[in-house]
Motif scaffolding. Structure first.
Motif, PDB file in Angstrom:
ATOM      1  N   VAL A  95       9.701  12.023 -11.744  1.00 51.96           N
ATOM      2  CA  VAL A  95       9.032  10.829 -12.272  1.00 51.96           C
ATOM      3  C   VAL A  95       7.579  10.736 -11.799  1.00 51.96           C
ATOM      4  CG1 VAL A  95       9.113   8.306 -12.481  1.00 51.96           C
ATOM      5  CG2 VAL A  95      11.242   9.612 -12.441  1.00 51.96           C
ATOM      6  N   SER A  96       7.327  11.096 -10.543  1.00 53.76           N
ATOM      7  CA  SER A  96       5.963  10.979 -10.012  1.00 53.76           C
ATOM      8  C   SER A  96       5.088  12.186 -10.343  1.00 53.76           C
ATOM      9  CB  SER A  96       5.991  10.790  -8.494  1.00 53.76           C
ATOM     10  OG  SER A  96       6.344  11.995  -7.839  1.00 53.76           O
ATOM     11  N   GLU A  97       5.738  13.287 -10.711  1.00 52.21           N
ATOM     12  CA  GLU A  97       5.030  14.542 -10.977  1.00 52.21           C
ATOM     13  C   GLU A  97       4.291  15.032  -9.739  1.00 52.21           C
ATOM     14  OE1 GLU A  97       2.629  13.687 -14.406  1.00 52.21           O
ATOM     15  OE2 GLU A  97       4.388  13.281 -15.646  1.00 52.21           O
ATOM     16  N   LYS A  98       4.854  14.728  -8.557  1.00 55.49           N
ATOM     17  CA  LYS A  98       4.303  15.153  -7.266  1.00 55.49           C
ATOM     18  C   LYS A  98       5.438  15.621  -6.374  1.00 55.49           C
ATOM     19  CE  LYS A  98       0.297  12.139  -7.066  1.00 55.49           C
ATOM     20  NZ  LYS A  98      -0.457  11.229  -6.202  1.00 55.49           N
ATOM     21  N   SER A  99       5.066  16.258  -5.279  1.00 55.82           N
ATOM     22  CA  SER A  99       6.043  16.700  -4.294  1.00 55.82           C
ATOM     23  C   SER A  99       6.612  15.496  -3.547  1.00 55.82           C
ATOM     24  CB  SER A  99       5.366  17.642  -3.302  1.00 55.82           C
ATOM     25  OG  SER A  99       6.209  17.875  -2.196  1.00 55.82           O
ATOM     26  N   ILE A 100       7.839  15.627  -3.103  1.00 61.58           N
ATOM     27  CA  ILE A 100       8.450  14.551  -2.312  1.00 61.58           C
ATOM     28  C   ILE A 100       7.653  14.298  -1.035  1.00 61.58           C
ATOM     29  CG2 ILE A 100      10.077  16.018  -1.072  1.00 61.58           C
ATOM     30  CD1 ILE A 100      12.092  13.613  -1.422  1.00 61.58           C
ATOM     31  N   SER A 101       6.952  15.311  -0.539  1.00 61.24           N
ATOM     32  CA  SER A 101       6.152  15.122   0.678  1.00 61.24           C
ATOM     33  C   SER A 101       5.031  14.104   0.474  1.00 61.24           C
ATOM     34  CB  SER A 101       5.570  16.452   1.156  1.00 61.24           C
ATOM     35  OG  SER A 101       4.682  16.976   0.196  1.00 61.24           O
ATOM     36  N   ASP A 102       4.633  13.856  -0.780  1.00 63.08           N
ATOM     37  CA  ASP A 102       3.611  12.850  -1.086  1.00 63.08           C
ATOM     38  C   ASP A 102       4.180  11.429  -1.105  1.00 63.08           C
ATOM     39  OD1 ASP A 102       1.533  14.747  -1.402  1.00 63.08           O
ATOM     40  OD2 ASP A 102       2.207  15.148  -3.453  1.00 63.08           O
ATOM     41  N   TYR A 103       5.496  11.317  -1.085  1.00 65.58           N
ATOM     42  CA  TYR A 103       6.160  10.011  -1.090  1.00 65.58           C
ATOM     43  C   TYR A 103       6.428   9.632   0.361  1.00 65.58           C
ATOM     44  CZ  TYR A 103       8.837   6.318  -3.413  1.00 65.58           C
ATOM     45  OH  TYR A 103       9.283   5.097  -3.898  1.00 65.58           O
ATOM     46  N   ASN A 104       5.398   9.080   1.003  1.00 67.06           N
ATOM     47  CA  ASN A 104       5.457   8.798   2.429  1.00 67.06           C
ATOM     48  C   ASN A 104       4.772   7.463   2.711  1.00 67.06           C
ATOM     49  OD1 ASN A 104       2.574   9.249   2.716  1.00 67.06           O
ATOM     50  ND2 ASN A 104       3.029  11.433   2.564  1.00 67.06           N
ATOM     51  N   GLU A 105       4.616   7.121   3.958  1.00 68.00           N
ATOM     52  CA  GLU A 105       4.043   5.835   4.376  1.00 68.00           C
ATOM     53  C   GLU A 105       2.663   5.558   3.778  1.00 68.00           C
ATOM     54  OE1 GLU A 105       5.346   3.328   6.394  1.00 68.00           O
ATOM     55  OE2 GLU A 105       7.256   4.387   6.373  1.00 68.00           O
ATOM     56  N   LYS A 106       1.930   6.594   3.438  1.00 69.80           N
ATOM     57  CA  LYS A 106       0.577   6.412   2.886  1.00 69.80           C
ATOM     58  C   LYS A 106       0.589   5.645   1.566  1.00 69.80           C
ATOM     59  CE  LYS A 106      -1.233  10.510   5.132  1.00 69.80           C
ATOM     60  NZ  LYS A 106      -1.686  11.881   4.969  1.00 69.80           N
ATOM     61  N   ILE A 107       1.691   5.711   0.832  1.00 71.48           N
ATOM     62  CA  ILE A 107       1.754   5.011  -0.458  1.00 71.48           C
ATOM     63  C   ILE A 107       1.800   3.501  -0.292  1.00 71.48           C
ATOM     64  CG2 ILE A 107       2.862   6.987  -1.601  1.00 71.48           C
ATOM     65  CD1 ILE A 107       5.476   5.301  -1.661  1.00 71.48           C
ATOM     66  N   LEU A 108       2.002   3.036   0.951  1.00 66.19           N
ATOM     67  CA  LEU A 108       2.096   1.596   1.216  1.00 66.19           C
ATOM     68  C   LEU A 108       0.749   0.959   1.552  1.00 66.19           C
ATOM     69  CD1 LEU A 108       5.384   1.495   3.343  1.00 66.19           C
ATOM     70  CD2 LEU A 108       5.105   1.218   0.863  1.00 66.19           C
ATOM     71  N   ASP A 109      -0.308   1.705   1.504  1.00 64.18           N
ATOM     72  CA  ASP A 109      -1.631   1.178   1.817  1.00 64.18           C
ATOM     73  C   ASP A 109      -2.061   0.190   0.725  1.00 64.18           C
ATOM     74  OD1 ASP A 109      -4.783   1.566   1.336  1.00 64.18           O
ATOM     75  OD2 ASP A 109      -4.323   1.778   3.479  1.00 64.18           O
ATOM     76  N   ARG A 110      -2.240  -1.068   1.101  1.00 67.15           N
ATOM     77  CA  ARG A 110      -2.587  -2.131   0.133  1.00 67.15           C
ATOM     78  C   ARG A 110      -3.872  -1.813  -0.624  1.00 67.15           C
ATOM     79  NH1 ARG A 110       0.189  -7.000   0.364  1.00 67.15           N
ATOM     80  NH2 ARG A 110      -1.530  -8.137  -0.591  1.00 67.15           N
ATOM     81  N   ALA A 111      -4.870  -1.306   0.090  1.00 68.31           N
ATOM     82  CA  ALA A 111      -6.149  -0.989  -0.557  1.00 68.31           C
ATOM     83  C   ALA A 111      -5.953   0.114  -1.594  1.00 68.31           C
ATOM     84  CB  ALA A 111      -7.189  -0.590   0.479  1.00 68.31           C
ATOM     85  N   LEU A 112      -5.142   1.102  -1.269  1.00 71.18           N
ATOM     86  CA  LEU A 112      -4.855   2.178  -2.222  1.00 71.18           C
ATOM     87  C   LEU A 112      -4.143   1.622  -3.456  1.00 71.18           C
ATOM     88  CD1 LEU A 112      -4.584   5.164  -3.102  1.00 71.18           C
ATOM     89  CD2 LEU A 112      -2.433   5.214  -1.794  1.00 71.18           C
ATOM     90  N   ILE A 113      -3.121   0.817  -3.243  1.00 73.26           N
ATOM     91  CA  ILE A 113      -2.369   0.249  -4.365  1.00 73.26           C
ATOM     92  C   ILE A 113      -3.283  -0.615  -5.230  1.00 73.26           C
ATOM     93  CG2 ILE A 113      -0.464  -1.283  -5.024  1.00 73.26           C
ATOM     94  CD1 ILE A 113       0.965  -0.294  -2.425  1.00 73.26           C
ATOM     95  N   GLN A 114      -4.119  -1.434  -4.591  1.00 76.85           N
ATOM     96  CA  GLN A 114      -5.050  -2.273  -5.354  1.00 76.85           C
ATOM     97  C   GLN A 114      -6.015  -1.417  -6.162  1.00 76.85           C
ATOM     98  OE1 GLN A 114      -5.279  -6.035  -5.379  1.00 76.85           O
ATOM     99  NE2 GLN A 114      -6.067  -5.170  -7.274  1.00 76.85           N
ATOM    100  N   SER A 115      -6.533  -0.353  -5.566  1.00 72.70           N
ATOM    101  CA  SER A 115      -7.468   0.510  -6.305  1.00 72.70           C
ATOM    102  C   SER A 115      -6.767   1.206  -7.472  1.00 72.70           C
ATOM    103  CB  SER A 115      -8.126   1.535  -5.374  1.00 72.70           C
ATOM    104  OG  SER A 115      -7.203   2.517  -4.948  1.00 72.70           O
ATOM    105  N   GLN A 116      -5.512   1.578  -7.285  1.00 74.99           N
ATOM    106  CA  GLN A 116      -4.757   2.187  -8.380  1.00 74.99           C
ATOM    107  C   GLN A 116      -4.529   1.187  -9.503  1.00 74.99           C
ATOM    108  OE1 GLN A 116      -1.441   3.495  -5.968  1.00 74.99           O
ATOM    109  NE2 GLN A 116      -2.178   5.610  -5.941  1.00 74.99           N
ATOM    110  N   MET A 117      -4.224  -0.048  -9.142  1.00 79.08           N
ATOM    111  CA  MET A 117      -4.014  -1.091 -10.148  1.00 79.08           C
ATOM    112  C   MET A 117      -5.305  -1.402 -10.904  1.00 79.08           C
ATOM    113  SD  MET A 117      -1.497  -3.610  -7.969  1.00 79.08           S
ATOM    114  CE  MET A 117      -1.301  -4.861  -9.237  1.00 79.08           C
ATOM    115  N   ASP A 118      -6.434  -1.313 -10.212  1.00 79.43           N
ATOM    116  CA  ASP A 118      -7.730  -1.623 -10.822  1.00 79.43           C
ATOM    117  C   ASP A 118      -8.294  -0.469 -11.642  1.00 79.43           C
ATOM    118  OD1 ASP A 118      -7.627  -4.103  -9.622  1.00 79.43           O
ATOM    119  OD2 ASP A 118      -8.935  -3.541  -7.937  1.00 79.43           O
ATOM    120  N   ASP A 119      -7.768   0.727 -11.443  1.00 78.39           N
ATOM    121  CA  ASP A 119      -8.257   1.932 -12.111  1.00 78.39           C
ATOM    122  C   ASP A 119      -7.609   2.056 -13.493  1.00 78.39           C
ATOM    123  OD1 ASP A 119      -8.959   4.470 -12.975  1.00 78.39           O
ATOM    124  OD2 ASP A 119      -8.383   5.472 -11.107  1.00 78.39           O
ATOM    125  N   ASP A 120      -8.414   1.885 -14.533  1.00 78.15           N
ATOM    126  CA  ASP A 120      -7.884   1.965 -15.902  1.00 78.15           C
ATOM    127  C   ASP A 120      -7.326   3.340 -16.246  1.00 78.15           C
ATOM    128  OD1 ASP A 120      -8.473  -0.684 -16.379  1.00 78.15           O
ATOM    129  OD2 ASP A 120     -10.433  -0.244 -17.285  1.00 78.15           O
TER     130      ASP A 120
END
Length: 194
Positions: A95-120
């Motif tokens: 589903v993510s089209e990425k390695s499971i190693s990329d599914y880690n604590e870093k995905i919980l960064d609020r600034a990252l999530i906000q930037s992803q949401m803001d990125d068209d």
């Protein structure tokens, strides 16, 4: 229902509700079903949203959650001796089209999530919501069918729940965010004791 209308900018088509697969045996249960659930799952999560196949604020009410549950059950039939972690790994990578190693604590960064949401150019409905709800539905699918969640799977499911809470919290104009976060808190509680 329309609760994803504000979040994704378009209304979800609920006329595409899941149907039984043509090749499926008639006696075989399809989708989330309290009547065929493990008693421990019913005990740990009696809340109605969890058992709904149409409540998109629950793990199995969206097309993504329903599909993940179905895929989990198919995977279990084809791989009865494999650990369910392998199914979660496959789900995340597919589903993510990425390695499971990329599914880690870093995905919980609020600034990252906000930037992803803001990125068209970033499809957060796919790469945040669909990924996480697929992990949640797969993980809780094991609870529904077997009455347990394997310990090795819990950190991945926890990441999905935690990221969904942050994602919903950041969606300040989404009218259903408080209810959704409340549902995620129920899943969080159940995950800890499952």
């Amino acid at each position: 229902m329309g609760f994803f209308e504000n979040l994704f900018g378009k209304k979800k088509n609920n006329s595409d509700s899941p149907q039984k697969k043509e090749e499926q045996i008639e006696d075989e249960p399809y989708g989330i079903d309290e009547d065929n659930a493990h008693p421990r799952a019913l005990e740990l999560i009696p809340e109605e949203f969890f058992w709904s196949c149409i409540d998109e604020l629950g793990p199995f009410g969206s097309d993504e959650g329903d599909m993940a549950l179905s895929e989990f059950r198919d995977w279990k039939k084809e791989n009865p001796r494999k650990k369910t972690y392998e199914c979660l790994k496959w789900t995340i990578e597919d589903v993510s089209e990425k390695s499971i190693s990329d599914y880690n604590e870093k995905i919980l960064d609020r600034a990252l999530i906000q930037s992803q949401m803001d990125d068209d150019s970033f499809d957060d409905s796919q790469y945040i919501y669909s990924v996480d709800i697929s992990v949640i539905a797969t993980g809780f699918g094991q609870l529904v069918d077997e009455g347990k969640i394997d310990e090795k799977n819990k950190p991945l499911i926890q990441l999905a729940i935690d990221r969904q809470k942050i994602w919903a919290d950041l969606a300040t104009s989404w009218e259903h965010r408080t209810e959704y976060i409340g549902n995620l808190n129920v899943l969080d509680r159940a995950l800890k004791v499952a």
